[in-house]
Structures are given as structure tokens and as C-alpha cells.
Write a protein that holds these residues in place. Structure first.
Motif, PDB file in Angstrom:
ATOM      1  N   SER A 152       0.815  -1.217   0.000  1.00 28.56           N
ATOM      2  CA  SER A 152       0.000   0.000   0.000  1.00 28.56           C
ATOM      3  C   SER A 152       0.846   1.264   0.000  1.00 28.56           C
ATOM      4  N   SER A 153       2.129   1.172   0.369  1.00 30.63           N
ATOM      5  CA  SER A 153       2.978   2.363   0.347  1.00 30.63           C
ATOM      6  C   SER A 153       3.112   2.912  -1.070  1.00 30.63           C
ATOM      7  N   GLN A 154       3.082   2.022  -2.075  1.00 30.46           N
ATOM      8  CA  GLN A 154       3.144   2.478  -3.464  1.00 30.46           C
ATOM      9  C   GLN A 154       1.901   3.274  -3.819  1.00 30.46           C
ATOM     10  N   LEU A 155       0.753   2.854  -3.315  1.00 30.50           N
ATOM     11  CA  LEU A 155      -0.473   3.600  -3.562  1.00 30.50           C
ATOM     12  C   LEU A 155      -0.418   4.965  -2.893  1.00 30.50           C
ATOM     13  N   ASP A 156       0.179   5.017  -1.713  1.00 36.11           N
ATOM     14  CA  ASP A 156       0.322   6.313  -1.046  1.00 36.11           C
ATOM     15  C   ASP A 156       1.168   7.261  -1.891  1.00 36.11           C
ATOM     16  N   SER A 157       2.222   6.741  -2.494  1.00 33.16           N
ATOM     17  CA  SER A 157       3.076   7.580  -3.346  1.00 33.16           C
ATOM     18  C   SER A 157       2.307   8.088  -4.559  1.00 33.16           C
ATOM     19  N   VAL A 158       1.522   7.220  -5.181  1.00 32.07           N
ATOM     20  CA  VAL A 158       0.722   7.633  -6.338  1.00 32.07           C
ATOM     21  C   VAL A 158      -0.297   8.689  -5.931  1.00 32.07           C
ATOM     22  N   GLY A 159      -0.918   8.487  -4.758  1.00 31.64           N
ATOM     23  CA  GLY A 159      -1.894   9.462  -4.289  1.00 31.64           C
ATOM     24  C   GLY A 159      -1.276  10.826  -4.046  1.00 31.64           C
ATOM     25  N   ARG A 160      -0.098  10.856  -3.452  1.00 32.38           N
ATOM     26  CA  ARG A 160       0.575  12.146  -3.227  1.00 32.38           C
ATOM     27  C   ARG A 160       0.963  12.796  -4.562  1.00 32.38           C
ATOM     28  N   LEU A 161       1.357  11.981  -5.532  1.00 31.65           N
ATOM     29  CA  LEU A 161       1.702  12.528  -6.845  1.00 31.65           C
ATOM     30  C   LEU A 161       0.484  13.163  -7.511  1.00 31.65           C
ATOM     31  N   MET A 162      -0.681  12.516  -7.386  1.00 27.59           N
ATOM     32  CA  MET A 162      -1.898  13.074  -7.976  1.00 27.59           C
ATOM     33  C   MET A 162      -2.295  14.372  -7.282  1.00 27.59           C
ATOM     34  N   MET A 163      -2.135  14.435  -5.958  1.00 26.65           N
ATOM     35  CA  MET A 163      -2.449  15.664  -5.232  1.00 26.65           C
ATOM     36  C   MET A 163      -1.505  16.792  -5.659  1.00 26.65           C
ATOM     37  N   THR A 164      -0.230  16.461  -5.857  1.00 32.41           N
ATOM     38  CA  THR A 164       0.734  17.483  -6.290  1.00 32.41           C
ATOM     39  C   THR A 164       0.353  18.035  -7.651  1.00 32.41           C
ATOM     40  N   GLN A 165      -0.036  17.146  -8.578  1.00 35.54           N
ATOM     41  CA  GLN A 165      -0.420  17.621  -9.908  1.00 35.54           C
ATOM     42  C   GLN A 165      -1.661  18.508  -9.829  1.00 35.54           C
ATOM     43  N   ALA A 166      -2.638  18.124  -8.982  1.00 32.89           N
ATOM     44  CA  ALA A 166      -3.850  18.937  -8.860  1.00 32.89           C
ATOM     45  C   ALA A 166      -3.520  20.319  -8.317  1.00 32.89           C
ATOM     46  N   GLN A 167      -2.606  20.405  -7.340  1.00 31.02           N
ATOM     47  CA  GLN A 167      -2.229  21.701  -6.780  1.00 31.02           C
ATOM     48  C   GLN A 167      -1.499  22.555  -7.819  1.00 31.02           C
ATOM     49  N   LEU A 168      -0.601  21.917  -8.591  1.00 26.62           N
ATOM     50  CA  LEU A 168       0.101  22.661  -9.627  1.00 26.62           C
ATOM     51  C   LEU A 168      -0.859  23.186 -10.693  1.00 26.62           C
ATOM     52  N   LYS A 169      -1.876  22.390 -11.044  1.00 27.24           N
ATOM     53  CA  LYS A 169      -2.859  22.823 -12.038  1.00 27.24           C
ATOM     54  C   LYS A 169      -3.595  24.082 -11.582  1.00 27.24           C
ATOM     55  N   GLN A 170      -3.839  24.166 -10.261  1.00 25.94           N
ATOM     56  CA  GLN A 170      -4.535  25.347  -9.754  1.00 25.94           C
ATOM     57  C   GLN A 170      -3.654  26.582  -9.845  1.00 25.94           C
ATOM     58  N   MET A 171      -2.354  26.414  -9.572  1.00 20.99           N
ATOM     59  CA  MET A 171      -1.441  27.563  -9.606  1.00 20.99           C
ATOM     60  C   MET A 171      -0.956  27.866 -11.016  1.00 20.99           C
ATOM     61  N   PHE A 172      -0.719  26.787 -11.782  1.00 24.92           N
ATOM     62  CA  PHE A 172      -0.211  26.946 -13.154  1.00 24.92           C
ATOM     63  C   PHE A 172      -1.098  26.135 -14.098  1.00 24.92           C
ATOM     64  N   PRO A 173      -2.124  26.740 -14.642  1.00 22.28           N
ATOM     65  CA  PRO A 173      -3.080  26.003 -15.492  1.00 22.28           C
ATOM     66  C   PRO A 173      -2.449  25.322 -16.692  1.00 22.28           C
ATOM     67  N   ASN A 174      -1.298  25.791 -17.128  1.00 17.50           N
ATOM     68  CA  ASN A 174      -0.668  25.210 -18.313  1.00 17.50           C
ATOM     69  C   ASN A 174       0.255  24.039 -17.986  1.00 17.50           C
ATOM     70  N   THR A 175       0.234  23.581 -16.734  1.00 12.95           N
ATOM     71  CA  THR A 175       1.086  22.440 -16.358  1.00 12.95           C
ATOM     72  C   THR A 175       0.700  21.221 -17.186  1.00 12.95           C
ATOM     73  N   PRO A 176       1.664  20.560 -17.837  1.00  8.51           N
ATOM     74  CA  PRO A 176       1.318  19.387 -18.676  1.00  8.51           C
ATOM     75  C   PRO A 176       0.792  18.230 -17.834  1.00  8.51           C
TER      76      PRO A 176
END
Length: 553
Positions: A459-483
Motif C-alpha cells: 500500500s505504500s506504493q499507492l500512497d506515493s501515487v496518491g501524493r503525486l496526484m495531489m501534487t499535480q492537482a495543486q500545480l494545475k490550480q497555480m499553473f493552469p498550463n502544467t502538462p
């Protein structure tokens, strides 16, 4: 006496004498937490009371919860706890290969969960031994009646030896059969004394030994039982001769140690670690019970004169005394002023420590309503899952040893037995396994564990994926053009695999490609119809304009 029989008997006597200290230790442990097996140094008649030394049943309950937890989290009969795979991932993804391994896995589950094979009940006894004395033994033998029979052996019957890699590869078992049982097992080969007792209808029991160890001399090109990698010898102790001799392709005894100290052969379990607390709890409970008895039914102080003896203390009794006796010459209770509350506090602390020592808290769902996460709204499902996964990850060392010494050999031997049976039947009707695909020729296979504990380890791998998805969502809010670099399909497949979700719940890559092609074709057709519609509208508008111009002219 036969020299081979003498070798087996002398080997047993020597190894059994060498573990005398262990047996004293096991006796002390099982008397407090596993009374039904407390006969390592004491001979007990069948049906005899075994819990006479137990004053507090907390260790018994804790051990039962430990065994129940391992049984449900490792080898549950209601959950899929392993899956066979080809070592080559490319071949393993082939549809016919995956289907063959699915069939083979389900066939093995049929033996593990079938009532005729007795694995569920025997594995629970196995976990009881593992949690109490730290060493457990299970025999997996071929049976004419049930195909494969699982049987947990009492450690008092077995002595073990290790090879140079600290793995158990030799075991000698000594047990007793009645004359009837011995005759049913070996017929006229059981020995003269057994045959005589059987003819007389006697219930006398006779001792037998079974030794399995690596064969020192054999011809690898021969496949008969006398040239298999492991030799098997049955000996009659009464007659001193070899009853039967054969062999095994792999070691038929599954011997696991909960934990192991360097230089020792036998394991150490939670029961050994908690033995001081269990002894103290037992003695303290006796003390508290005595103190409570003195309060509830206190001792009496009686004048040496003025009463007719004997004094009666039963309800409604009458005691006669001299009428002119002074008031101070009365029967009064002796107040011991014992602090039962202090004893109860000490008992509670020891009981909680024993429950923790047997990992009961790690195997149970969190349910404390006073927990900060539950304040005002009750415990959430997310909190429960997080706590469960965290506790199961702490069981990783125990899981690793169980996988290497119990689960791995168990699955491998079961597979080998069913494979040999399938080969003998030429993979025809009634064969355990179907004909394997050509792609599997010469390939090796491995086991992936899917039990709740194994899933929690991943499950630690799932935790890493979840944190990565949260990071991308936060970046999208600050930088809409984030790929958008995350692969949604890959994330869902990783999550499904780590959570042990059923394969039928996921669409195959081929189906996804087909659906994508169909959606593209539908979109193209929709665009084409829109273009045609626009062109038709333009033509209509042009015709209308021309007609209007003519009328104006």
C-alpha cells in the motif's frame, strides 16, 4: 536389531535428549496459554483436565486471537491469498498462459479449502503452535482417500535438523498407534508384536518412528522412490526393524519458526516473550482472588469462652452464648484492609501488555471512540483503513519468515503433487491441471501473495501515487498550463493490482483500444454530419438569396 532401525532410534533418542531445556520451556508456556498441548514433560491421560494451573485466561484468549488473525489475514478460506505467475512477464500476459495459471491456482485452492483435506483446521493449530512455542510442524502427505492430507504435528513428537543454509531439511517423528491402526497402515509389515496384538484384539499401543532427510546416495536418472531426493524410513520401535522405505521429491514437512536466534534450531514465539508477564498475571490473580475472599467472607475472631461450639456461619443459623458476656466478647470479622483496587490495576496492566505481546491490537480494527480522529463524528472508514494498513505493515518481519518457511513450500509442494498426478493422467479427463500452453515449456513460475497483510505491504506504493496526484492537482490550480503527465490507465491498473481487485473488474487493453477507435469513428461521423448539415444550410440560404434577388429585379 536392524542397523538402519537402530540408526533412526538412536538418532531420535539423542536429538530428543538435546532439547530437554526446550521442552521444559514449552511446558511452562503451554500451561498458561495453550493448556490442550501442555504435555511436553508430563504424561496425561485422554480427557484429563489440563487448565488446573490457569487462574486468568487472558493468555489463552490472546493466543486464540493471534491464531485467528493469522488464519484470516494469511490463509483465509474466503479470500484469494495467492496467485501463480510465470517468471517471464511477457509470457505471463498471454491470454492462454494467464488462463492456465488461473485454472491451476483455483485447483490448488480446492485442496486448501476442501473439507476432505482438512487444511483450514490444521493451519489454525499450526498458528497456535507458532504463537505459543514459536515452532510449528505440518505434514503434507499424499493420501489415497483424499489426494492430499494436511496434518499439524505436536512438537513433542518431532525433532528437526537444519542444513548449512539454516533451513530445516530433516525431521524424525515418534508417535504411537494401536495394533489396529498399525495393521491398517502397513498390514503384515507392521511387526510380529503388532500382528499378535491385532489377532488378540488388544488395544495396546506401539511406538513407531518416521525419519525424512536428504538422501546421501542416489541415481538422479532413476525415478523410483528409492532414488528420490529425500529418503523416508518407517521403523517399529517395538520390533526394531524397518517397516517401509521410500522417498519424496521435496520435503513433506512444513516447519516454520516465528523468530529464531543464531545458533538455535527451534524458534521463539510471542508466548516465550510474554512468559514473565503470564506468570506474574497468574500469581497476581491468585493473590487478588484470595484478598477478595477475605473481604467477602472474612475470617472471624471468636472469644475463647462464652460460646457453644461449633460456630455456625451459614445463613439463618443460631449460635448460643453466655448471657452475661461483655459486649466486647462478641464474634467479629477480622478486617484485613487489603487493597483489592491496587491488585485490579496491576491485573489490567498485565492483561493489556499480554494482548499487545500477541499482536492482538495489530490484527483488530481500531474501535476506540476516544481516539482524536473519531472525536464528535465517529471513526471514519479512511481512518480505519489507514490504521489497518499501518499495523499490518508492522507485521512484515513475521510475514517474510512465514512466506519462506510455510506458505512458499506449502504452495510449491501442492503444485508439484498435482503436476505429477496430471502428468500420470496425461492431462486427460479428471486431471488436476489441463495441458499447459506451449509458451510455458521450460519456463519457471513464482507465487504472488494476495492476502490482506501482503496487500498492506504494497500500500505504500499507492500512497506515493496518491501524493503525486495531489501534487499535480495543486500545480494545475497555480499553473493552469502544467502538462498532464500522469497516465490514468496505468494508475488504475497499478491500484487494482496492489488492492487485489478481481481481474474481471478491469477492461483489457484490447477492449480499451476498440472503444477508443469506436469513439473516434463516432466523433468523425458526427463531425461529418455537422459539416454536411452546415453545407446544406449554406446551400439553402444561397438559394433563398438568389430567389429574393430575382424577385427584386
Amino acid at each position: 536389531m536392524d542397523e538402519r532401525a537402530r540408526s533412526v532410534i538412536d538418532g531420535w533418542n539423542r536429538q530428543d535428549a538435546d532439547r530437554g531445556t526446550w521442552k521444559n520451556h514449552w511446558q511452562a508456556i503451554t500451561e498458561l496459554c495453550l493448556p490442550e498441548r501442555n504435555d511436553y514433560t508430563v504424561q496425561r491421560a485422554p480427557g484429563m483436565k489440563r487448565n488446573q494451573s490457569v487462574y486468568d485466561s487472558t493468555p489463552v484468549f490472546a493466543l486464540q486471537q493471534f491464531a485467528n488473525g493469522l488464519h484470516s489475514l494469511l490463509t483465509s478460506p474466503t479470500l484469494q491469498w495467492f496467485m501463480a505467475h510465470c517468471d517471464d512477464d511477457r509470457i505471463d500476459q498471454m491470454r492462454d498462459v494467464r488462463a492456465w495459471f488461473d485454472i491451476a491456482t483455483m485447483e490448488m485452492y480446492g485442496y486448501f479449502n476442501g473439507p476432505r483435506h482438512n487444511f483450514a483446521a490444521q493451519s489454525h493449530e499450526y498458528y497456535l503452535d507458532l504463537g505459543s512455542i514459536g515452532t510449528a510442524v505440518m505434514a503434507e502427505l499424499e493420501s489415497e482417500r483424499s489426494g492430499i492430507l494436511f496434518s499439524t504435528r505436536h512438537l513433542k513428537e518431532c525433532v528437526i535438523a537444519e542444513n548449512e543454509e539454516d533451513r530445516v531439511d530433516e525431521l524424525t517423528r515418534r508417535w504411537k498407534y494401536t495394533a489396529k491402526q498399525a495393521f491398517e497402515a502397513w498390514g503384515t509389515l507392521a511387526g510380529e508384536k503388532v500382528l499378535k496384538a491385532y489377532g488378540e484384539g488388544s488395544d495396546k499401543k506401539f511406538a513407531f518412528l518416521h525419519r525424512v532427510r536428504p538422501r546421501k546416495e542416489r541415481n538422479p536418472d532413476r525415478s523410483d522412490s528409492l532414488h528420490k531426493p529425500f529418503e523416508s524410513i518407517y521403523v517399529s520401535e517395538e520390533d526394531g526393524h524397518v517397516i517401509a522405505e521410500g522417498g519424496f521429491d521435496d520435503f513433506p514437512y512444513l516447519v516454520s519458526r516465528f523468530s529464531k536466534t543464531t545458533g538455535e534450531i527451534y524458534g521463539r514465539g510471542p508466548g516465550m516473550a510474554m512468559l514473565p508477564d503470564m506468570k506474574m498475571l497468574n500469581e497476581l490473580m491468585k493473590m487478588v482472588v484470595k484478598a477478595a475472599q477475605k473481604v467477602v467472607d472474612p475470617p472471624l475472631q471468636i472469644p475463647d469462652d462464652g460460646y457453644l461450639l461449633p460456630i455456625k456461619t451459614v445463613p439463618g443459623s443460631q449460635n448460643f452464648y453466655r448471657a452475661n458476656s461483655p459486649q466486647t466478647a462478641r464474634i467479629t470479622p477480622i478486617e484485613t484492609r487489603g487493597r483489592i483496587d491496587i491488585g485490579e490495576n496491576m491485573l489490567s496492566g498485565l492483561q493489556a501488555a499480554i494482548m499487545r505481546g500477541f499482536y492482538v491490537e495489530w490484527m483488530m480494527m481500531p474501535s476506540d471512540p476516544t481516539d482524536p480522529a473519531a472525536a464528535g463524528k465517529g471513526i471514519t472508514a479512511t481512518y480505519v483503513l489507514q490504521q489497518r494498513d499501518e499495523k499490518m505493515r508492522l507485521l512484515s518481519p513475521m510475514l517474510a519468515r512465514l512466506q519462506s518457511e510455510f506458505l512458499g513450500p506449502l504452495i510449491e509442494r501442492t503444485f508439484n503433487i498435482l503436476w505429477k498426478k496430471s502428468v500420470r493422467m496425461k492431462f486427460g479427463p479428471g486431471s488436476p491441471f489441463p495441458q499447459p500452453p506451449e509458451a510455458l515449456s521450460g519456463q519457471k513460475w513464482h507465487v504472488e501473495y494476495l492476502s490482506p497483510i501482503a496487500v498492506a505491504q504494497r500500500s505504500s506504493q499507492l500512497d506515493s501515487v496518491g501524493r503525486l496526484m495531489m501534487t499535480q492537482a495543486q500545480l494545475k490550480q497555480m499553473f493552469p498550463n502544467t502538462p498532464a503527465i500522469l497516465d490514468e490507465e496505468a494508475i488504475m491498473r497499478i491500484t487494482s493490482r496492489d488492492l487485489n481487485a478481481p481481474a474481471v473488474a478491469l477492461k483489457s487493453a484490447e477492449r480499451l483500444a476498440q472503444e477508443a477507435a469506436a469513439q473516434a469513428e463516432a466523433a468523425q461521423a458526427l463531425n461529418g454530419s455537422e459539416v454536411a448539415k452546415n453545407q446544406a444550410g449554406a446551400a439553402k440560404d444561397g438559394a433563398t438569396a438568389i430567389a429574393t434577388m430575382r424577385e427584386a429585379a
